[in-house]
Design a protein around this motif. Structure first.
Motif, PDB file in Angstrom:
ATOM      1  N   SER A 171       0.848  -1.191   0.000  1.00 46.19           N
ATOM      2  CA  SER A 171       0.000   0.000   0.000  1.00 46.19           C
ATOM      3  C   SER A 171       0.882   1.239   0.000  1.00 46.19           C
ATOM      4  O   SER A 171       2.071   1.178   0.339  1.00 46.19           O
ATOM      5  N   MET A 172       0.299   2.357  -0.385  1.00 46.95           N
ATOM      6  CA  MET A 172       1.058   3.605  -0.439  1.00 46.95           C
ATOM      7  C   MET A 172       0.089   4.778  -0.428  1.00 46.95           C
ATOM      8  O   MET A 172      -1.115   4.616  -0.679  1.00 46.95           O
ATOM      9  N   ILE A 173       0.615   5.938  -0.153  1.00 46.81           N
ATOM     10  CA  ILE A 173      -0.135   7.178  -0.335  1.00 46.81           C
ATOM     11  C   ILE A 173       0.555   7.970  -1.439  1.00 46.81           C
ATOM     12  O   ILE A 173       1.743   8.290  -1.335  1.00 46.81           O
ATOM     13  N   VAL A 174      -0.180   8.221  -2.502  1.00 42.12           N
ATOM     14  CA  VAL A 174       0.345   8.964  -3.645  1.00 42.12           C
ATOM     15  C   VAL A 174      -0.042  10.430  -3.478  1.00 42.12           C
ATOM     16  O   VAL A 174      -1.216  10.753  -3.251  1.00 42.12           O
ATOM     17  N   LYS A 175       0.950  11.306  -3.583  1.00 39.76           N
ATOM     18  CA  LYS A 175       0.720  12.735  -3.445  1.00 39.76           C
ATOM     19  C   LYS A 175       1.042  13.424  -4.761  1.00 39.76           C
ATOM     20  O   LYS A 175       2.143  13.278  -5.302  1.00 39.76           O
ATOM     21  N   ALA A 176       0.084  14.188  -5.271  1.00 40.48           N
ATOM     22  CA  ALA A 176       0.298  14.915  -6.520  1.00 40.48           C
ATOM     23  C   ALA A 176      -0.746  16.019  -6.636  1.00 40.48           C
ATOM     24  O   ALA A 176      -1.904  15.832  -6.229  1.00 40.48           O
ATOM     25  N   ASN A 177      -0.331  17.144  -7.164  1.00 39.34           N
ATOM     26  CA  ASN A 177      -1.244  18.264  -7.420  1.00 39.34           C
ATOM     27  C   ASN A 177      -2.048  18.657  -6.181  1.00 39.34           C
ATOM     28  O   ASN A 177      -3.237  19.004  -6.268  1.00 39.34           O
ATOM     29  N   GLY A 178      -1.394  18.593  -5.022  1.00 39.98           N
ATOM     30  CA  GLY A 178      -2.039  18.995  -3.792  1.00 39.98           C
ATOM     31  C   GLY A 178      -3.039  17.994  -3.235  1.00 39.98           C
ATOM     32  O   GLY A 178      -3.770  18.314  -2.281  1.00 39.98           O
ATOM     33  N   LYS A 179      -3.090  16.794  -3.785  1.00 42.03           N
ATOM     34  CA  LYS A 179      -4.031  15.765  -3.360  1.00 42.03           C
ATOM     35  C   LYS A 179      -3.276  14.552  -2.814  1.00 42.03           C
ATOM     36  O   LYS A 179      -2.116  14.327  -3.139  1.00 42.03           O
ATOM     37  N   ALA A 207      -7.384  -6.432   2.776  1.00 41.60           N
ATOM     38  CA  ALA A 207      -8.037  -5.242   2.228  1.00 41.60           C
ATOM     39  C   ALA A 207      -8.640  -4.396   3.332  1.00 41.60           C
ATOM     40  O   ALA A 207      -8.426  -3.171   3.398  1.00 41.60           O
ATOM     41  N   GLU A 208      -9.402  -5.035   4.190  1.00 41.61           N
ATOM     42  CA  GLU A 208     -10.072  -4.297   5.258  1.00 41.61           C
ATOM     43  C   GLU A 208      -9.062  -3.611   6.174  1.00 41.61           C
ATOM     44  O   GLU A 208      -9.220  -2.437   6.548  1.00 41.61           O
ATOM     45  N   GLU A 209      -7.998  -4.322   6.519  1.00 38.84           N
ATOM     46  CA  GLU A 209      -6.987  -3.763   7.413  1.00 38.84           C
ATOM     47  C   GLU A 209      -6.271  -2.575   6.780  1.00 38.84           C
ATOM     48  O   GLU A 209      -6.105  -1.512   7.411  1.00 38.84           O
ATOM     49  N   LEU A 210      -5.840  -2.739   5.522  1.00 40.69           N
ATOM     50  CA  LEU A 210      -5.045  -1.693   4.888  1.00 40.69           C
ATOM     51  C   LEU A 210      -5.880  -0.472   4.516  1.00 40.69           C
ATOM     52  O   LEU A 210      -5.415   0.671   4.662  1.00 40.69           O
ATOM     53  N   VAL A 211      -7.088  -0.687   4.016  1.00 41.24           N
ATOM     54  CA  VAL A 211      -7.929   0.452   3.664  1.00 41.24           C
ATOM     55  C   VAL A 211      -8.274   1.256   4.917  1.00 41.24           C
ATOM     56  O   VAL A 211      -8.231   2.498   4.913  1.00 41.24           O
ATOM     57  N   THR A 212      -8.607   0.577   5.994  1.00 41.97           N
ATOM     58  CA  THR A 212      -8.908   1.266   7.250  1.00 41.97           C
ATOM     59  C   THR A 212      -7.712   2.072   7.732  1.00 41.97           C
ATOM     60  O   THR A 212      -7.849   3.221   8.198  1.00 41.97           O
ATOM     61  N   GLU A 213      -6.522   1.486   7.607  1.00 38.65           N
ATOM     62  CA  GLU A 213      -5.300   2.187   8.019  1.00 38.65           C
ATOM     63  C   GLU A 213      -5.061   3.429   7.179  1.00 38.65           C
ATOM     64  O   GLU A 213      -4.740   4.505   7.704  1.00 38.65           O
ATOM     65  N   LEU A 214      -5.226   3.319   5.849  1.00 41.49           N
ATOM     66  CA  LEU A 214      -4.992   4.461   4.966  1.00 41.49           C
ATOM     67  C   LEU A 214      -6.021   5.564   5.189  1.00 41.49           C
ATOM     68  O   LEU A 214      -5.705   6.755   5.072  1.00 41.49           O
ATOM     69  N   ARG A 215      -7.235   5.189   5.527  1.00 38.84           N
ATOM     70  CA  ARG A 215      -8.288   6.193   5.726  1.00 38.84           C
ATOM     71  C   ARG A 215      -8.029   7.082   6.951  1.00 38.84           C
ATOM     72  O   ARG A 215      -8.651   8.136   7.092  1.00 38.84           O
ATOM     73  N   THR A 222      -6.060   9.665   4.724  1.00 36.07           N
ATOM     74  CA  THR A 222      -6.817  10.258   3.628  1.00 36.07           C
ATOM     75  C   THR A 222      -8.100   9.471   3.433  1.00 36.07           C
ATOM     76  O   THR A 222      -8.087   8.240   3.502  1.00 36.07           O
ATOM     77  N   LYS A 223      -9.190  10.171   3.181  1.00 35.23           N
ATOM     78  CA  LYS A 223     -10.473   9.492   2.974  1.00 35.23           C
ATOM     79  C   LYS A 223     -10.527   8.786   1.619  1.00 35.23           C
ATOM     80  O   LYS A 223     -11.357   7.906   1.401  1.00 35.23           O
ATOM     81  N   CYS A 224      -9.663   9.186   0.704  1.00 37.99           N
ATOM     82  CA  CYS A 224      -9.712   8.679  -0.674  1.00 37.99           C
ATOM     83  C   CYS A 224      -8.767   7.496  -0.831  1.00 37.99           C
ATOM     84  O   CYS A 224      -7.552   7.654  -0.694  1.00 37.99           O
ATOM     85  N   VAL A 225      -9.329   6.318  -1.135  1.00 35.47           N
ATOM     86  CA  VAL A 225      -8.523   5.101  -1.245  1.00 35.47           C
ATOM     87  C   VAL A 225      -8.951   4.288  -2.464  1.00 35.47           C
ATOM     88  O   VAL A 225     -10.131   3.979  -2.636  1.00 35.47           O
ATOM     89  N   LEU A 226      -7.986   3.959  -3.300  1.00 36.51           N
ATOM     90  CA  LEU A 226      -8.193   3.113  -4.478  1.00 36.51           C
ATOM     91  C   LEU A 226      -7.623   1.726  -4.195  1.00 36.51           C
ATOM     92  O   LEU A 226      -6.514   1.614  -3.676  1.00 36.51           O
ATOM     93  N   VAL A 227      -8.373   0.694  -4.565  1.00 34.55           N
ATOM     94  CA  VAL A 227      -7.904  -0.680  -4.412  1.00 34.55           C
ATOM     95  C   VAL A 227      -7.833  -1.341  -5.790  1.00 34.55           C
ATOM     96  O   VAL A 227      -8.836  -1.409  -6.510  1.00 34.55           O
TER      97      VAL A 227
END
Length: 264
Positions: free
Chosen positions: A100-108, A131-139, A142-147
């Motif tokens: 998993s990762m957090i992608v940062k671009a264009n202020g998002k 999926a459940e563990e990682l999405v919950t962690e990323l949220r 950031t509220k925006c998560v792509l799987v």
């Protein structure tokens, strides 16, 4: 937040297609972040450092992978250090890279999770629990998560969509290379597509030379598959996400080929 996801990039023609169409995609969809599945980018099997750099230089912000992650052994030299690339998260503990990762671009900021299915694919850990563990962690960040769920069985992918409805912003299937006509927003706000399709040779069999594949089906003998040549296709998904809730406001398929593309 507007996001474009590009389906499995296959070989030289797939990469050339991405390079050619990225300016058009940016003009048409105005995406803040572009994610691409790159597991077939090097000769149809795996990816290498040079291709990874190219995709980032052209404007891709993050790369997901799949069952061909390790086909090009060069990946072991850089996957641990490359923060913008992830491989399936539900592989055995100690596997190189991250899931998993957090992608940062264009202020998002967009959280991205990569998973692999277990039906008709080599053994792996449970993708649903991961999926459940990682999405919950990323949220939490950031509220925006792509799987990106890289799986063979449509039933497994559909089940994942329901499993993450209301938690993920977009659940998009990859791996089968055939785009499905089922883009929708599920009841709790998660955008879903069973398979984004592929980007590369339009007239092969899943991107491979059609004559070789047909012969293998007919005679059952071992065959070395090579990436097809000819006309190109680009397939993917566009999603518009409400950044305050993480829920999808709009989702639609992207599919353009050499015969239908008109540059803007």
């Amino acid at each position: 937040m507007k996001v474009v996801f590009i389906g499995d990039i296959v070989g030289n023609l797939g990469r050339d297609t991405v390079k050619r169409l990225l300016p058009w995609l940016r003009e048409k969809y105005q995406p803040h972040i572009i994610i691409a599945n790159g597991e077939n980018a090097a000769g149809g099997r795996g990816i290498n450092a040079a291709i990874t750099r190219e995709l980032f230089e052209w404007g891709v912000h993050g790369i997901t992978m799949g069952n061909h992650t390790w086909d090009n052994r060069e990946i072991f030299e850089f996957i641990d250090d490359e923060q913008r690339m992830i491989r399936p998260a539900n592989l055995a503990p100690g596997t190189p890279g991250r899931g998993s990762m957090i992608v940062k671009a264009n202020g998002k900021e967009l959280g991205v999770v990569n998973l692999i299915g277990r039906t008709f694919l080599p053994p792996s850990e449970c993708p649903f629990l991961a999926a459940e563990e990682l999405v919950t962690e990323l949220r939490r960040k950031t509220k925006c998560v792509l799987v990106d769920f890289h799986a063979e069985a449509t039933s497994e992918k559909i089940a994942m969509g329901w499993h993450l409805d209301g938690i993920a912003s977009l659940v998009v299937g990859t791996h089968t290379h055939v785009q499905t006509n089922d883009d929708r927003i599920l009841p709790e706000g998660t955008a879903y597509v069973t398979d984004a399709g592929m980007t590369g040779p339009r007239d092969g069999v899943l991107g491979m030379d059609k004559d070789t594949v047909v012969r293998k089906f007919m005679n059952g003998l071992p065959a070395r598959f090579t990436v097809a040549e000819g006309k190109w296709v680009l397939s993917g998904v566009f999603v518009d996400i409400d950044e305050t809730t993480g829920k999808a406001k709009q989702v639609r398929l992207i599919r353009v080929d050499e015969d239908s593309w008109i540059a803007t």
